[in-house]
Write a protein that holds these residues in place. Structure first.
Motif: not given
Length: 211
Positions: A92-93, A95, A97, A102-103, A106-107, A109-110
């Motif tokens: 996840a880190y 991914m 952004k 995408q951001k 990613k957030d 998933e994080m």
């Protein structure tokens, strides 16, 4: 297929831990320490069972042996579970952004992965409390010839619990779900206060016995 850490020799696991790899890490080591603490409890019980001097505790000792066997399977699996929980978080880190979409992805998933990663160390702390229950019982019912092993066991329980705390904190600090963070923090702090107090008390009593 990758070899599980629990299937490695102690030397190979130590070498993996010493390497410049992200896994295994502190969370896995904490679970390993708790495994050893549980094994020490089992050893004390095994040396106590059948002894004439402790026959009045025989039923309790048999229950302890059954419980340490159960806990052994549960705890030792956490040596690998900690690393397994880290894998999706590491992904996840990485991914992208670059765009707003995408951001957002990613957030999401994080946040999901951070919650999953925090559950292994909090479970380690829960198991610390259970292993400590056994050592506490053995401190009065176990063979006095092995009281020093109870002392070592409770110190390893305390170390595992405080080590797991760090791994809980590092994962929940970026979690935005305030209710989740609050609940896990309250449970952790309550467990740790009890664990540390009881470990210190038992260790002090052991010191008096061995002097």
């Amino acid at each position: 297929m990758k070899t599980k850490y629990i299937d490695m020799t102690m030397q190979n696991y130590a070498n993996e831990l010493a390497s410049n790899k992200s896994m295994p890490g502190g969370g896995s080591a904490a679970a390993y320490a708790l495994t050893l603490a549980n094994s020490l409890a089992s050893m004390v019980a095994n040396f106590t069972t059948g002894k004439k001097k402790y026959l009045k505790y025989e039923n309790d000792i048999q229950k302890i042996l059954k419980r340490t066997d159960e806990l052994s399977l549960e705890i030792i699996s956490m040596v690998d579970e900690d690393a397994e929980a880290f894998l999706p978080l590491a992904a996840a880190y990485k991914m992208p952004k670059e765009t707003d979409e995408q951001k957002i992805l990613k957030d999401i998933e994080m946040q999901k992965c951070l919650k999953v990663a925090s559950m292994v160390p909090i479970n380690t702390i829960r198991k610390c409390s259970q292993v400590l229950d056994i050592h506490e019982e053995l401190s009065t019912k176990g063979s006095k010839m092995l009281i020093s092993d109870v002392g070592v066991g409770v110190q390893m329980v305390k170390s595992a619990a405080l080590s797991a705390k760090i791994n809980v904190l590092i994962n929940i600090k970026d979690i935005k779900d305030c209710e989740f963070v609050d609940n896990i923090s309250k449970e952790m702090n309550k467990l740790l206060e009890d664990i540390c107090q009881r470990c210190d008390k038992i260790y002090s009593e052991v010191l008096e016995d061995v002097r």
